[in-house]
Design a protein around this motif. Structure first.
Motif, PDB file in Angstrom:
ATOM      1  N   GLU A   1      31.577  82.005  59.221  1.00 29.09           N
ATOM      2  CA  GLU A   1      30.916  82.598  58.064  1.00 29.09           C
ATOM      3  C   GLU A   1      31.778  83.754  57.571  1.00 29.09           C
ATOM      4  O   GLU A   1      31.857  84.805  58.192  1.00 29.09           O
ATOM      5  CB  GLU A   1      29.516  83.084  58.445  1.00 29.09           C
ATOM      6  CG  GLU A   1      28.699  83.557  57.265  1.00 29.09           C
ATOM      7  CD  GLU A   1      27.283  83.911  57.654  1.00 29.09           C
ATOM      8  OE1 GLU A   1      26.879  85.069  57.453  1.00 29.09           O
ATOM      9  OE2 GLU A   1      26.574  83.027  58.190  1.00 29.09           O
ATOM     10  N   ALA A   2      32.444  83.539  56.432  1.00 26.84           N
ATOM     11  CA  ALA A   2      33.411  84.503  55.910  1.00 26.84           C
ATOM     12  C   ALA A   2      32.883  85.143  54.632  1.00 26.84           C
ATOM     13  O   ALA A   2      32.019  84.593  53.944  1.00 26.84           O
ATOM     14  CB  ALA A   2      34.755  83.826  55.639  1.00 26.84           C
ATOM     15  N   THR A   3      33.414  86.321  54.328  1.00 25.92           N
ATOM     16  CA  THR A   3      33.062  87.037  53.105  1.00 25.92           C
ATOM     17  C   THR A   3      34.278  87.067  52.192  1.00 25.92           C
ATOM     18  O   THR A   3      35.393  87.358  52.627  1.00 25.92           O
ATOM     19  CB  THR A   3      32.601  88.471  53.411  1.00 25.92           C
ATOM     20  OG1 THR A   3      33.601  89.138  54.202  1.00 25.92           O
ATOM     21  CG2 THR A   3      31.292  88.452  54.181  1.00 25.92           C
ATOM     22  N   VAL A   4      34.051  86.750  50.915  1.00 30.28           N
ATOM     23  CA  VAL A   4      35.128  86.642  49.933  1.00 30.28           C
ATOM     24  C   VAL A   4      34.807  87.562  48.761  1.00 30.28           C
ATOM     25  O   VAL A   4      33.666  87.571  48.272  1.00 30.28           O
ATOM     26  CB  VAL A   4      35.272  85.181  49.438  1.00 30.28           C
ATOM     27  CG1 VAL A   4      36.389  85.067  48.415  1.00 30.28           C
ATOM     28  CG2 VAL A   4      35.518  84.250  50.614  1.00 30.28           C
TER      29      VAL A   4
ATOM     30  N   GLU B   1      24.114  83.845  48.506  1.00 31.53           N
ATOM     31  CA  GLU B   1      23.597  85.183  48.820  1.00 31.53           C
ATOM     32  C   GLU B   1      24.773  86.082  49.162  1.00 31.53           C
ATOM     33  O   GLU B   1      25.712  85.676  49.849  1.00 31.53           O
ATOM     34  CB  GLU B   1      22.623  85.115  49.999  1.00 31.53           C
ATOM     35  CG  GLU B   1      22.008  86.451  50.354  1.00 31.53           C
ATOM     36  CD  GLU B   1      21.094  86.360  51.570  1.00 31.53           C
ATOM     37  OE1 GLU B   1      20.319  87.297  51.808  1.00 31.53           O
ATOM     38  OE2 GLU B   1      21.191  85.336  52.290  1.00 31.53           O
ATOM     39  N   LEU B   2      24.738  87.315  48.663  1.00 29.63           N
ATOM     40  CA  LEU B   2      25.800  88.267  48.951  1.00 29.63           C
ATOM     41  C   LEU B   2      25.602  88.899  50.319  1.00 29.63           C
ATOM     42  O   LEU B   2      24.476  89.036  50.803  1.00 29.63           O
ATOM     43  CB  LEU B   2      25.845  89.367  47.879  1.00 29.63           C
ATOM     44  CG  LEU B   2      26.210  88.939  46.452  1.00 29.63           C
ATOM     45  CD1 LEU B   2      26.234  90.154  45.548  1.00 29.63           C
ATOM     46  CD2 LEU B   2      27.545  88.216  46.415  1.00 29.63           C
ATOM     47  N   ASP B   3      26.708  89.290  50.914  1.00 33.25           N
ATOM     48  CA  ASP B   3      26.650  90.017  52.174  1.00 33.25           C
ATOM     49  C   ASP B   3      25.997  91.376  51.945  1.00 33.25           C
ATOM     50  O   ASP B   3      26.315  92.089  50.988  1.00 33.25           O
ATOM     51  CB  ASP B   3      28.069  90.196  52.732  1.00 33.25           C
ATOM     52  CG  ASP B   3      28.068  90.945  54.042  1.00 33.25           C
ATOM     53  OD1 ASP B   3      28.414  92.127  54.046  1.00 33.25           O
ATOM     54  OD2 ASP B   3      27.703  90.331  55.066  1.00 33.25           O
ATOM     55  N   ASP B   4      25.053  91.746  52.829  1.00 30.74           N
ATOM     56  CA  ASP B   4      24.287  92.972  52.626  1.00 30.74           C
ATOM     57  C   ASP B   4      25.152  94.218  52.678  1.00 30.74           C
ATOM     58  O   ASP B   4      24.911  95.186  51.956  1.00 30.74           O
ATOM     59  CB  ASP B   4      23.174  93.076  53.684  1.00 30.74           C
ATOM     60  CG  ASP B   4      22.108  92.011  53.496  1.00 30.74           C
ATOM     61  OD1 ASP B   4      21.961  91.537  52.358  1.00 30.74           O
ATOM     62  OD2 ASP B   4      21.443  91.652  54.478  1.00 30.74           O
ATOM     63  N   ASN B   5      26.168  94.226  53.524  1.00 32.36           N
ATOM     64  CA  ASN B   5      26.977  95.429  53.718  1.00 32.36           C
ATOM     65  C   ASN B   5      28.121  95.521  52.725  1.00 32.36           C
ATOM     66  O   ASN B   5      28.276  96.528  52.034  1.00 32.36           O
ATOM     67  CB  ASN B   5      27.518  95.454  55.156  1.00 32.36           C
ATOM     68  CG  ASN B   5      26.414  95.508  56.182  1.00 32.36           C
ATOM     69  OD1 ASN B   5      25.390  96.155  55.978  1.00 32.36           O
ATOM     70  ND2 ASN B   5      26.604  94.822  57.302  1.00 32.36           N
ATOM     71  N   ALA B   6      28.922  94.487  52.630  1.00 32.83           N
ATOM     72  CA  ALA B   6      30.123  94.537  51.792  1.00 32.83           C
ATOM     73  C   ALA B   6      29.864  94.096  50.355  1.00 32.83           C
ATOM     74  O   ALA B   6      30.736  94.282  49.504  1.00 32.83           O
ATOM     75  CB  ALA B   6      31.226  93.675  52.396  1.00 32.83           C
TER      76      ALA B   6
END
Length: 405
Positions: free
Chosen positions: A239-242, A287-292
């Motif tokens: 699970e990656a954040t882009v 859904e966006l990552d809550d932190n970043a």
């Protein structure tokens, strides 16, 4: 008769003579000093300039660039998570009388492997009772069938006409239906008892790795109680954040049967140098990552524990953070150069006819290693790769082997 000399008159004369002598000596010392200084400077050797100053061309290194089709790399960080994870629960109550060695955190189990066994004594007794009830119901059904035959024979012997509404009652059809329903209910009770007995053996529902165990031998468990956690070993997710600005460079597929963009995974601090894992870009999570506050994407990795030893892959660890290099959408008709060669204010140094040219460039995309130039560079341009102490447009340049001009 001689007159006496006046000493008071002679003393001033002597004083003036001494002062004059002192002045003359000092003047001579000064003149001699000036003469020595003049002699030193007049006899000093002089430096003569044999060659006039000349301009030297700067030595540079260059590389030729080409226009073409290139695939950029979007590098992101992601966390390894299970794609299939369950909390193992009990569907019956009782005492745990057996716990297998396979049910230990970290162990891998195959589908159908028995992990725990709950005391089956009560369920075996219940099953026996339900089977007896089924036999009784079947016997009652057979007796009722015999009663129906007798009733039909008696009805035929009477030979009287009876209203159709009373025909079913005389032939005992309601009693036959009741007996048949009791048989069906008894059969269902037997099946339920068999299921409860089978559920006393807790088995792995799929090939998995044991993550945790919450009961042990002798524990009293109740229906619905958690026994442990299992994670499937067939596939893991990363699970990656882009960044939102880079989503347009990624290709997602809506067909689950179609493979997504290739992904290369690195775990620099864990895996040996040079070892990587391959994955596929699967899905954009809405859904966006809550932190970043960045977009979340899923990357699938088959055989994450490297059970196929023939391929020599490093195993993945759940919860670990890995670096993912995702192949982006191809760029057509662009020039790719190392990103460090893009200088201040998006300029590139180019050698044109042994002179320095400062080009303004338009960058289509920039990844961690390269910059993809859309405009400002052409096929065959020679880009300067080393740093220069003086950057002036039109400055003279030379290459290794050209010699001084």
């Amino acid at each position: 008769m001689n007159q006496p000399i006046d000493e008071k008159a002679v003393r001033p004369e002597r004083g003036r003579a001494g002062l004059l002598k002192t002045v003359l000596v000092s003047l001579m010392i000064v003149l001699v000093g000036f003469a020595l200084i003049w002699l030193i400077f007049s006899t000093e050797p002089t430096a003569t300039r044999k060659d006039t100053a000349r301009e030297t061309a700067m030595l540079v290194d260059v590389q030729s660039v080409n226009r073409g089709r290139f695939t950029p790399i979007v590098e992101v960080m992601g966390q390894v998570v299970p794609s299939r994870q369950i909390t193992l629960g009990s569907r019956v109550s009782g005492e745990v009388i057996r716990q297998t060695d396979a049910f230990t955190p970290g162990r891998r189990v195959e589908e159908g492997t028995e992990l725990l066994r709950i005391d089956p004594a009560d369920f075996e007794a219940t099953l026996q009772q339900r089977r007896s009830e089924l036999q009784q119901a079947k016997a009652d059904f057979e007796l009722e069938q015999g009663q129906q035959v007798v009733a039909r024979q008696e009805f035929e012997l009477l030979g009287d006409d009876i209203a159709a509404v009373n025909d079913a009652l005389i032939l005992r059809e309601p009693q036959l239906k009741q007996a048949k329903a009791r048989v069906a209910g008894a059969e269902a009770a037997v099946k339920q008892a068999e299921l409860d007995l089978a559920r006393t053996r807790i088995r792995a529902p799929f090939p998995a790795q044991v993550l945790s165990r919450e009961v042990s031998l002798g524990s009293q468990v109740s229906t619905g109680q958690s026994l442990g956690r299992l994670a499937g070993t067939g596939q893991y997710w990363v699970e990656a954040t882009v960044p939102l600005s880079r989503l347009r460079w990624l290709t997602f597929t809506s067909d689950p049967e179609t493979s997504g963009a290739p992904v290369t995974l690195h775990h620099d601090t864990v895996w040996p140098a040079g070892q990587t894992r391959e994955g596929r870009l699967a899905q954009l999570v809405g859904e966006l990552d809550d932190n970043a506050r960045m977009a979340r994407v899923l990357i699938t990795v088959e055989d994450p524990l490297a059970l196929d030893r023939a391929e020599g892959k490093p195993p993945m660890i759940l919860g670990g953070f890995v670096r993912a290099e995702i192949q982006g959408r191809p760029l057509d008709n662009v020039v790719r150069i190392e990103r460090d060669l893009v200088r201040r204010n998006n300029t590139v140094w180019v050698m044109e006819e042994r002179q320095l040219a400062i080009r303004d460039v338009e960058i289509a995309f920039r990844d961690n290693d390269y910059a993809y130039i859309q405009a400002g560079l052409e096929h065959g341009d020679q880009v300067i790769t080393n740093d220069l102490s003086s950057v002036v447009s039109g400055a003279r340049l030379r290459l290794e082997g050209d010699g001084d001009e």
